[in-house]
Scaffold this active site. Structure first.
Site, short mmCIF file in Angstrom:
data_model
loop_
_atom_site.label_atom_id
_atom_site.label_comp_id
_atom_site.label_asym_id
_atom_site.label_seq_id
_atom_site.Cartn_x
_atom_site.Cartn_y
_atom_site.Cartn_z
N LEU A 142 39.03 33.28 30.71
CA LEU A 142 38.11 34.08 31.53
C LEU A 142 38.88 35.22 32.17
O LEU A 142 39.79 35.00 32.97
CB LEU A 142 37.44 33.22 32.60
N ASP A 143 38.50 36.43 31.82
CA ASP A 143 39.21 37.63 32.26
C ASP A 143 38.95 37.94 33.73
O ASP A 143 37.79 37.91 34.19
CB ASP A 143 38.75 38.81 31.40
N GLU A 197 42.31 33.99 34.29
CA GLU A 197 43.16 35.07 34.81
C GLU A 197 42.65 35.37 36.21
O GLU A 197 41.49 35.73 36.38
CB GLU A 197 43.09 36.32 33.95
#
Length: 571
Positions: free
Chosen positions: A253-254, A287
């Site tokens: 997951l950015d 992240e």
């Protein structure tokens, strides 16, 4: 098939249901294959629905009262690009060979991050899988593949989160890639972006402005409103979709620090855990620039450790620009990462004007942290996209690689690292007109504070050459990485379950020593000296597992730019 609240759902070979959340509108039409629009039924609370006689392959758009025709925000595929019609997809059509695949435990993970377009699309990545498996990679992580504007993009400008980009291939080709990876016992991870939409092709504001907040912005634009249940559901279903319909083994997951309601993260992760088949290994990776450790004590598997990267980068390059200002004491920061996870655990950050950053992480297992020397951000967000192979002394870089790959943290390798490729990895897009100009000029403004800045050296992100020059090849020598990964697999991985850090300390300028009690009771000691001077070091009196340079330890000295590892059996 994933039961989606949004989008097109095939009911049988000749009938499909369509659902759209459009709370700003009183009416919506559905167009199928350019036939006159059919009025959708208003269900209340902003929902519209209809069932029509059409099946897989039908092209459709939603027609708004102002005449605008828009793609489905939950489109499973696009006929052309983000502005064109969506395509009805039967998710059960692909015949899985590995339907019984249950994944691999997290301890096995050696992640390899790559850009699908630079590998030639889904089929190109598929062709590279045997080489990566032979290298010792166990998990391939794709940068985002959700549909974006144009044919070239990092993927973080996606606007249709459920649709694999047509430039890379069809949904069936992506499924074939995942299936082929599982043939080789490789896990497949996907990078997903839930913190913003790209600047071109996102039509949500024209019929669902409630999707966004007017009081909060991210570095990439207006923030998504995760306070709304429909928004939360949209992204939770997206996570489940990739894990169920495409059988990815994990998601990264950015930049979740840009999600306005962090409680949604734990809500989503808990639902994923409850929805996954018993016995199947699925991994959720964050992240989070804020070093928020709390999520790692619940349902998230691990987090990218930016602190470890930044400390290692400063030691290897001497750079102090930007956020590297926080790591002038890089050796101490690296030691703390080896011992406790994060270097910043509530400490004041110079880069953040003295504000505290992070939360305590010392109680977490080392496998909760992913350590990398390079990734797409840390290379591509440099003015010239230069890699460590160009920036660092080769022996010092090898010493850092040995520390990364033999320590109990989970390693991530960026494409091309394994051969010390020196080709740049640049920021690239495929925008046009005013948006292309804005992106190009914004990129040049961003780097004006860098030492030696020259705007003419900053490539135009929209030029095809900015994309083509980033391609890596498999022709270089990957023997150094192959040796270390084989050693990790044989000596470290079987002992990782239950591993805990004992201590890590500074043993010289640019030199650290870390010690871990592994799951079987054995003691792992690693000493790394990234400086140009030898430093005092007395080995632990255990069997030497590895040395990055011959005679790395001699006369109670650890040689410059070298790493040694020792493994002592349980007492």
């Amino acid at each position: 098939m994933t039961a989606l609240s949004f989008g097109a759902t095939v009911l049988d070979a000749g009938r499909t249901r369509f659902r759209l959340w459009a709370p700003a509108l009183a009416e919506v039409g559905l167009e199928i294959d350019r036939l006159p629009a059919v009025a959708m039924t208003a269900l209340g609370d902003g929902w519209f629905e209809t069932e029509v006689s059409c099946g897989p392959g039908a092209r459709y758009r939603y027609r708004l009262p102002n005449g605008l025709a828009v793609p489905d925000p939950a489109s499973r595929a696009q006929a052309d690009d983000v502005h064109g019609p969506s395509v009805v997809v039967d998710p059960d059509r692909y015949p899985w060979r590995n339907a019984d695949w249950r994944g691999r435990p997290w301890r096995d993970s050696v992640l390899y991050e790559l850009h699908t377009g630079l590998f030639g699309g889904f089929d190109g990545v598929r062709a590279a899988l045997p080489r990566l498996a032979e290298l010792g990679i166990t998990a391939v992580e794709l940068m985002p593949v959700s549909d974006f504007s144009g044919t070239r993009n990092w993927g973080y400008d996606g606007v249709l989160p459920f649709a694999p980009d047509r430039a890379y291939g069809s949904p069936e080709q992506l499924k074939a890639l995942v299936d082929s990876a599982h043939d080789l016992q490789l896990m497949m991870f996907l990078d997903v972006v839930y913190n913003h939409f790209g600047p071109d092709g996102n039509y949500l504001a024209s019929y669902a402005p409630q999707f966004f907040r007017d009081d909060l912005h991210t570095p990439w634009g207006v923030a998504i409103d995760f306070r709304r249940p429909q928004v939360r559901r949209f992204f939770t279903e997206n996570a489940l979709y990739w894990l169920h319909e495409y059988r990815f083994d994990g998601l990264r997951l950015d930049a979740v620090h840009a999600i306005g309601d962090p409680a949604w993260l734990d809500e989503m992760a808990a639902e994923v855990r409850s929805a996954i088949e018993p016995g199947r290994h699925v991994h959720l990776v964050l992240e989070h620039d804020g070093n928020e450790a709390g999520h790692l004590r619940r349902d998230f598997t691990a987090q990218w450790n930016d602190d470890a990267h930044h400390a290692l980068h400063v030691l290897l390059t001497g750079e102090r620009d930007g956020y590297y200002r926080d790591y002038v004491d890089a050796t101490r920061h690296l030691a703390r990462c080896l011992k406790e996870g994060f270097a910043y655990q509530g400490d004041p950050s110079i880069h953040r004007d003295g504000r505290p950053r992070g939360t305590p992480s010392a109680d977490l297992a080392p496998t909760k942290f992913i350590v990398f020397l390079q990734n797409h951000d840390q290379i591509g967000n440099r003015p010239l996209g230069d890699r460590l192979a160009r920036l660092a002394d080769r022996d010092a870089l090898k010493a850092a690689v040995a520390l990364q790959l033999l320590a109990p943290c989970i390693p991530l390798i960026f494409m091309g690292e394994e051969t010390f490729d020196e080709r740049p990895f640049l920021f690239f897009t495929d925008f046009h007109g005013e948006l292309a100009t804005a992106v190009r000029e914004g990129r040049r403004r961003e780097f004006r504070h860098f030492a030696g800045f020259a705007s003419e050296k900053i490539s135009d992100p929209n030029a095809r050459e900015s994309f083509e020059c980033c391609r890596v090849t498999a022709t270089g020598d990957s023997g150094f990485y192959r040796t270390l990964l084989a050693l990790r697999q044989s000596a470290i991985v079987p002992r990782l379950e239950g591993a805990r850090a004992i201590d890590a300390q500074v043993i010289g300028p640019g030199a650290v020593e870390g010690r871990w009690r592994l799951g079987d009771g054995s003691l792992l000691t690693i000493a790394a000296n990234l400086s140009t001077e030898a430093c005092p070091f007395i080995g632990p009196g255990a069997s030497q597992l590895y040395e990055s340079r011959p005679d790395a330890v001699r006369n109670s000295q650890l040689r410059d730019r070298s790493t040694v590892a020792f493994l002592a059996s349980p007492s």
